[in-house]
Scaffold this motif. Structure first.
Motif, PDB file in Angstrom:
ATOM      1  N   ILE A 137       1.729  -7.494 -11.760  1.00  0.00           N
ATOM      2  CA  ILE A 137       3.043  -8.127 -11.647  1.00  0.00           C
ATOM      3  C   ILE A 137       3.847  -7.383 -10.588  1.00  0.00           C
ATOM      4  O   ILE A 137       3.899  -6.151 -10.577  1.00  0.00           O
ATOM      5  CB  ILE A 137       3.772  -8.092 -13.009  1.00  0.00           C
ATOM      6  N   ARG A 138       4.492  -8.111  -9.703  1.00  0.00           N
ATOM      7  CA  ARG A 138       5.101  -7.516  -8.518  1.00  0.00           C
ATOM      8  C   ARG A 138       6.061  -6.382  -8.837  1.00  0.00           C
ATOM      9  O   ARG A 138       6.037  -5.328  -8.206  1.00  0.00           O
ATOM     10  CB  ARG A 138       5.825  -8.611  -7.720  1.00  0.00           C
ATOM     11  N   ILE A 139       6.934  -6.567  -9.827  1.00  0.00           N
ATOM     12  CA  ILE A 139       7.977  -5.570 -10.066  1.00  0.00           C
ATOM     13  C   ILE A 139       7.413  -4.256 -10.590  1.00  0.00           C
ATOM     14  O   ILE A 139       8.063  -3.211 -10.522  1.00  0.00           O
ATOM     15  CB  ILE A 139       9.046  -6.098 -11.052  1.00  0.00           C
ATOM     16  N   PHE A 140       6.171  -4.290 -11.131  1.00  0.00           N
ATOM     17  CA  PHE A 140       5.558  -3.062 -11.655  1.00  0.00           C
ATOM     18  C   PHE A 140       4.526  -2.490 -10.684  1.00  0.00           C
ATOM     19  O   PHE A 140       3.945  -1.449 -10.944  1.00  0.00           O
ATOM     20  CB  PHE A 140       4.863  -3.336 -12.993  1.00  0.00           C
ATOM     21  N   ARG A 141       4.278  -3.176  -9.580  1.00  0.00           N
ATOM     22  CA  ARG A 141       3.233  -2.762  -8.657  1.00  0.00           C
ATOM     23  C   ARG A 141       3.699  -1.599  -7.797  1.00  0.00           C
ATOM     24  O   ARG A 141       4.798  -1.618  -7.257  1.00  0.00           O
ATOM     25  CB  ARG A 141       2.825  -3.948  -7.778  1.00  0.00           C
ATOM     26  N   LEU A 142       2.840  -0.599  -7.682  1.00  0.00           N
ATOM     27  CA  LEU A 142       3.154   0.554  -6.849  1.00  0.00           C
ATOM     28  C   LEU A 142       2.616   0.328  -5.443  1.00  0.00           C
ATOM     29  O   LEU A 142       1.470  -0.084  -5.271  1.00  0.00           O
ATOM     30  CB  LEU A 142       2.536   1.831  -7.429  1.00  0.00           C
ATOM     31  N   LYS A 143       3.444   0.583  -4.453  1.00  0.00           N
ATOM     32  CA  LYS A 143       3.043   0.396  -3.062  1.00  0.00           C
ATOM     33  C   LYS A 143       3.090   1.734  -2.339  1.00  0.00           C
ATOM     34  O   LYS A 143       3.895   2.615  -2.653  1.00  0.00           O
ATOM     35  CB  LYS A 143       3.962  -0.608  -2.367  1.00  0.00           C
ATOM     36  N   SER A 144       2.199   1.866  -1.371  1.00  0.00           N
ATOM     37  CA  SER A 144       2.101   3.143  -0.656  1.00  0.00           C
ATOM     38  C   SER A 144       3.340   3.459   0.154  1.00  0.00           C
ATOM     39  O   SER A 144       3.616   4.612   0.457  1.00  0.00           O
ATOM     40  CB  SER A 144       0.878   3.102   0.278  1.00  0.00           C
ATOM     41  N   ASN A 145       4.135   2.417   0.511  1.00  0.00           N
ATOM     42  CA  ASN A 145       5.322   2.665   1.329  1.00  0.00           C
ATOM     43  C   ASN A 145       6.580   2.890   0.498  1.00  0.00           C
ATOM     44  O   ASN A 145       7.681   2.996   1.033  1.00  0.00           O
ATOM     45  CB  ASN A 145       5.533   1.502   2.301  1.00  0.00           C
ATOM     46  N   GLN A 146       6.409   2.944  -0.834  1.00  0.00           N
ATOM     47  CA  GLN A 146       7.565   3.189  -1.685  1.00  0.00           C
ATOM     48  C   GLN A 146       7.909   4.678  -1.697  1.00  0.00           C
ATOM     49  O   GLN A 146       7.040   5.531  -1.535  1.00  0.00           O
ATOM     50  CB  GLN A 146       7.287   2.731  -3.124  1.00  0.00           C
ATOM     51  N   SER A 147       9.172   4.962  -1.926  1.00  0.00           N
ATOM     52  CA  SER A 147       9.588   6.358  -2.083  1.00  0.00           C
ATOM     53  C   SER A 147       9.194   6.849  -3.470  1.00  0.00           C
ATOM     54  O   SER A 147       8.853   6.057  -4.351  1.00  0.00           O
ATOM     55  CB  SER A 147      11.105   6.476  -1.914  1.00  0.00           C
ATOM     56  N   PHE A 148       9.300   8.154  -3.646  1.00  0.00           N
ATOM     57  CA  PHE A 148       8.933   8.721  -4.940  1.00  0.00           C
ATOM     58  C   PHE A 148       9.844   8.192  -6.052  1.00  0.00           C
ATOM     59  O   PHE A 148       9.396   7.939  -7.170  1.00  0.00           O
ATOM     60  CB  PHE A 148       9.017  10.245  -4.870  1.00  0.00           C
ATOM     61  N   ILE A 149      11.118   7.993  -5.751  1.00  0.00           N
ATOM     62  CA  ILE A 149      12.065   7.468  -6.749  1.00  0.00           C
ATOM     63  C   ILE A 149      11.683   6.052  -7.144  1.00  0.00           C
ATOM     64  O   ILE A 149      11.699   5.691  -8.329  1.00  0.00           O
ATOM     65  CB  ILE A 149      13.508   7.518  -6.205  1.00  0.00           C
ATOM     66  N   ASP A 150      11.326   5.208  -6.159  1.00  0.00           N
ATOM     67  CA  ASP A 150      10.926   3.830  -6.462  1.00  0.00           C
ATOM     68  C   ASP A 150       9.671   3.812  -7.330  1.00  0.00           C
ATOM     69  O   ASP A 150       9.561   3.023  -8.279  1.00  0.00           O
ATOM     70  CB  ASP A 150      10.670   3.063  -5.164  1.00  0.00           C
ATOM     71  N   ILE A 151       8.740   4.682  -6.991  1.00  0.00           N
ATOM     72  CA  ILE A 151       7.505   4.755  -7.781  1.00  0.00           C
ATOM     73  C   ILE A 151       7.810   5.199  -9.209  1.00  0.00           C
ATOM     74  O   ILE A 151       7.278   4.650 -10.178  1.00  0.00           O
ATOM     75  CB  ILE A 151       6.506   5.721  -7.115  1.00  0.00           C
ATOM     76  N   SER A 152       8.704   6.169  -9.353  1.00  0.00           N
ATOM     77  CA  SER A 152       9.076   6.654 -10.689  1.00  0.00           C
ATOM     78  C   SER A 152       9.723   5.558 -11.515  1.00  0.00           C
ATOM     79  O   SER A 152       9.440   5.415 -12.716  1.00  0.00           O
ATOM     80  CB  SER A 152      10.026   7.853 -10.558  1.00  0.00           C
ATOM     81  N   MET A 153      10.584   4.768 -10.900  1.00  0.00           N
ATOM     82  CA  MET A 153      11.255   3.680 -11.617  1.00  0.00           C
ATOM     83  C   MET A 153      10.254   2.610 -12.042  1.00  0.00           C
ATOM     84  O   MET A 153      10.347   2.065 -13.154  1.00  0.00           O
ATOM     85  CB  MET A 153      12.346   3.069 -10.731  1.00  0.00           C
ATOM     86  N   SER A 154       9.305   2.301 -11.168  1.00  0.00           N
ATOM     87  CA  SER A 154       8.278   1.318 -11.521  1.00  0.00           C
ATOM     88  C   SER A 154       7.429   1.816 -12.682  1.00  0.00           C
ATOM     89  O   SER A 154       7.109   1.062 -13.606  1.00  0.00           O
ATOM     90  CB  SER A 154       7.383   1.030 -10.308  1.00  0.00           C
ATOM     91  N   MET A 155       7.078   3.116 -12.650  1.00  0.00           N
ATOM     92  CA  MET A 155       6.310   3.699 -13.739  1.00  0.00           C
ATOM     93  C   MET A 155       7.093   3.669 -15.045  1.00  0.00           C
ATOM     94  O   MET A 155       6.546   3.350 -16.114  1.00  0.00           O
ATOM     95  CB  MET A 155       5.930   5.138 -13.390  1.00  0.00           C
ATOM     96  N   LEU A 156       8.391   3.989 -14.973  1.00  0.00           N
ATOM     97  CA  LEU A 156       9.228   4.001 -16.170  1.00  0.00           C
ATOM     98  C   LEU A 156       9.355   2.609 -16.760  1.00  0.00           C
ATOM     99  O   LEU A 156       9.260   2.425 -17.984  1.00  0.00           O
ATOM    100  CB  LEU A 156      10.617   4.554 -15.821  1.00  0.00           C
ATOM    101  N   ALA A 157       9.531   1.609 -15.889  1.00  0.00           N
ATOM    102  CA  ALA A 157       9.649   0.230 -16.363  1.00  0.00           C
ATOM    103  C   ALA A 157       8.358  -0.208 -17.054  1.00  0.00           C
ATOM    104  O   ALA A 157       8.394  -0.835 -18.128  1.00  0.00           O
ATOM    105  CB  ALA A 157       9.965  -0.697 -15.191  1.00  0.00           C
ATOM    106  N   GLY A 158       7.225   0.136 -16.457  1.00  0.00           N
ATOM    107  CA  GLY A 158       5.946  -0.218 -17.072  1.00  0.00           C
ATOM    108  C   GLY A 158       5.747   0.467 -18.411  1.00  0.00           C
ATOM    109  O   GLY A 158       5.248  -0.144 -19.366  1.00  0.00           O
TER     110      GLY A 158
END
Length: 684
Positions: A137-158
């Motif tokens: 699902i797009r909102i939970f997907r981790l992308k290589s161009n994301q910042s560490f904060i964006d990745i952390s938020m996606s992980m937290l949401a998941g």
């Protein structure tokens, strides 16, 4: 036998093997807990009550921690298999484990912590599976161009979604269970008669079944054993006072005839291991556990083979005590062995116990010997299957912190601790972000030359980094992508770019072949063959224009799956090459197991051509490639004498600086190399 073949396949399932291995990893804690309990019992015997109480509390506390540790280990393993963030997998899994345990009141009475092995395993599986599916699902997907904060938020949401889902499912099942319970009377369940042959056999099998899923059968069936103990005391008293007949089944009947060495008659298995084990790890385990089995403590074997959640060993673990029950019952029933006339501690060693409880009868000792030998015979084929497949991990490796492997049990990636792994991920994340801000990835191509006609037949694709100063740097960043589990993304980027380049190449040379290196994690990723197939179909290329290079690192993982992948690729018409042949210890074995279209001999063998031994070894490598009817490419050729010797062996294809160094796509066109009929010795 079909049964053993089926068990062999089942035992090779990476998830079942993982469960077995996480229990094995908990073995050190089990040993600590067991020794503390033995110390407590010894202190109680010698009236050192204060110290004994402390040892008992330490042992009990240590045992309570084991389900938490297993949850942690399994979540770590699954995070690697499913390529999800390790920190999110562990935190979510533990949270779900606590929530479900408190919902169902599966809490230790000693320390308010979850104590169910089954819930521990299920919570790890479910949590990691949900997180893995949320990646789509797009909102939970981790992308290589994301910042560490964006990745952390996606992980937290998941993690939050996973915890809420687990909470809802558990709540629903709890309500259904309560409704069913309101219509179902537990009194309808037949009560086991402690003096009945059939009920006693049922008790023994139930006890084994509970142990096989990590639940102490003695605790669950405690009421039965207490009732049997009271009946036994009364019966022995009446036998002394009034001469009534002794019952065949008594409280020590299970301790000394069906639990010799602990539940499952573990002494038989330990002796079997000592006599027949070929694995050094199993030998060490047997020697370590023997003394404990003498006192009927079986946890080291239950967790060390392991027996718990092991589809191979569960069968004899249930059969041996059941057969022992029938033999002992029959021996007493027909008067061969006198009934048990005394009550002793379950810690009393075998053979001494057989003599004591039967009132000094040698026949009691002989009966125990017969039971142990019978158990060895039953355990032997099952253990040999375990030993042959080497599913266990050496205890010496466990004690030296060499933990279990990741992805598949056959792979070589070790389970590291959470903190260092997170630290390494952060470092890799920063390095990749720095790369993205300071330049771009580009492809270089190194030609492969047919020395019979001096024609370039193809190129190997090489990934490079071009910084803002137009400097071309080698791929030192590969380890960072691998650390973050991003190799599939990188490999498919290379595949896409290489296909676009190849579309230009085949216009000039229709027979041109592009050779692309693919990492092990990418090959084993979901739908790998279908993804490659789709990318090629959507291009102007044919399948024969693409060649994929696999290294030995891939081949050591999952032989069956790799074979299927290679077969599917070759069926499509894609060539498969074994790269770096001669650098590993098992290259010869892989040539006999897998069908390769091409074998690329590594430069390390070329470097030794100035010695007689080096030339002989090189001849053998070439001959092996010819035996399997594969094309041979020699990498790293730089000198004329090297080329002359290689040509004398009938090798047709060369890749090295003697002809060409790696170059950019435009350079290939500028130098007219795609159409040249004669190789140039310009880069030498």
């Amino acid at each position: 036998m079909p049964m053993f073949k089926a068990m062999s396949h089942l035992s090779a399932n990476k998830y079942l093997v993982a469960v077995s291995n996480v229990f094995l990893m908990a073995l050190p804690l089990v040993l600590i807990s067991t020794f503390c309990e033995l110390i407590a019992i010894t202190c109680e015997y010698f009236k050192f009550n204060d110290f004994g109480k402390i040892a008992q509390e330490v042992g009990q506390a240590t045992r309570v921690i084991i389900p938490l540790l297993i949850n942690f280990y399994l979540a770590t393993y699954l995070s690697a298999v499913k390529r999800i963030p390790k920190s999110a997998a562990i935190a979510t899994s533990l949270t779900v484990f606590f929530i479900i345990s408190y919902q169902w009141n599966l809490i230790s009475p000693l320390i308010p912590l979850p104590n169910s092995f089954l819930v521990s395993l299920l919570s790890a599986y479910v949590s990691c599976e949900v997180i893995a599916r949320l990646k789509n699902i797009r909102i939970f997907r981790l992308k290589s161009n994301q910042s560490f904060i964006d990745i952390s938020m996606s992980m937290l949401a998941g993690s939050i979604v996973t915890i809420l889902a687990a909470l809802s499912i558990s709540f629903l099942f709890r309500k259904v269970f309560e409704q069913v319970s309101s219509f179902f009377s537990w009194s309808l369940i037949p009560r086991l008669d402690p003096t009945s042959f059939f009920d006693g056999l049922i008790y023994e099998v139930l006890r084994g079944l509970l142990w096989s899923i990590g639940i102490n059968g003695h605790n669950i069936l405690h009421t039965y054993k207490v009732e049997l103990y009271n009946i036994t005391r009364t019966n022995i008293t009446e036998w002394h006072n009034y001469g009534v007949d002794l019952n065949i089944l008594s409280t020590n009947f299970y301790d000394f005839f069906t639990g010799i060495g602990g539940s499952g008659n573990m002494l038989s298995l330990v002796i079997c291991m000592l006599l027949f084990a070929k694995s050094k790890g199993y030998k060490i385990l047997a020697k370590s556990a023997f003394i404990l089995c003498v006192f009927n403590v079986n946890e080291p074997i239950l967790y060390g083979i392991p027996v718990i959640f092991n589809p191979i060993m569960i069968i004899p673990f249930l059969v041996v005590p059941a057969v022992s029950f029938v033999i002992a019952y029959g021996a007493i029933y027909f008067g061969v062995v006198p009934p048990l006339s005394e009550i002793h501690s379950w810690l009393m060693p075998p053979f001494i116990s057989g003599y004591m409880v039967t009132g000094g009868a040698i026949s009691g000792v002989i009966l125990q010997i017969l039971i142990v030998l019978t158990g060895i015979v039953i355990y032997m084929p099952f253990f040999k299957l375990m030993d042959k497949r080497s599913l266990g991990i050496g205890v010496s490796d466990i004690l030296s912190n060499r933990l279990f492997t990741s992805d598949e049990i056959e792979s070589k990636t070790r389970l590291t601790s959470f903190i260092p792994s997170l630290h390494n991920n952060l470092i890799s994340q920063r390095k990749i972000e720095k790369l993205q801000n300071s330049g771009e990835f580009i492809l270089y191509f190194q030609p492969q030359v047919n020395i019979e006609n001096s024609r370039i037949v193809g190129c190997e694709v090489l990934l490079r980094f071009k910084n803002n100063k137009d400097e071309i740097l080698p791929p030192t960043f590969i380890d960072d992508f691998n650390q973050l589990g991003l190799m599939p993304e990188l490999d498919f980027w290379v595949l896409d770019k290489a296909i676009k380049s190849a579309e230009r190449f085949i216009v000039v040379n229709p027979d041109f072949v592009i050779s692309i290196n693919i990492s092990p994690s990418t090959v084993l990723s979901k739908n790998f063959v279908n993804i490659v197939k789709k990318r090629i179909i959507e291009s102007t290329l044919s399948f024969h224009h693409i060649e994929l290079e696999f290294t030995e690192e891939l081949l050591i993982r999952d032989e069956k799956k790799i074979t299927e992948i290679i077969t599917e690729l070759q069926y499509l018409g894609i060539s498969v090459a074994l790269d770096d042949f001669g650098t590993g210890y098992s290259s010869l074995a892989y040539l006999s197991r897998f069908e390769f279209n091409k074998v690329k001999i590594d430069r390390s063998l070329v470097l030794n051509l100035d010695t007689q031994r080096g030339r002989e070894l090189f001849k053998i490598a070439v001959q092996l490639g010819k035996i399997i009817d594969a094309d041979i490419v020699v990498e790293g050729v730089e000198q004329q004498p090297e080329l002359d010797f290689i040509a004398s062996l009938g090798v047709r294809y060369i890749q090295g600086f003697y002809f060409y160094k790696p170059m950019a796509e435009d350079v290939l066109f500028q130098r007219g190399l795609l159409t040249s009929q004669k190789g140039e010795v310009v880069d030498n």
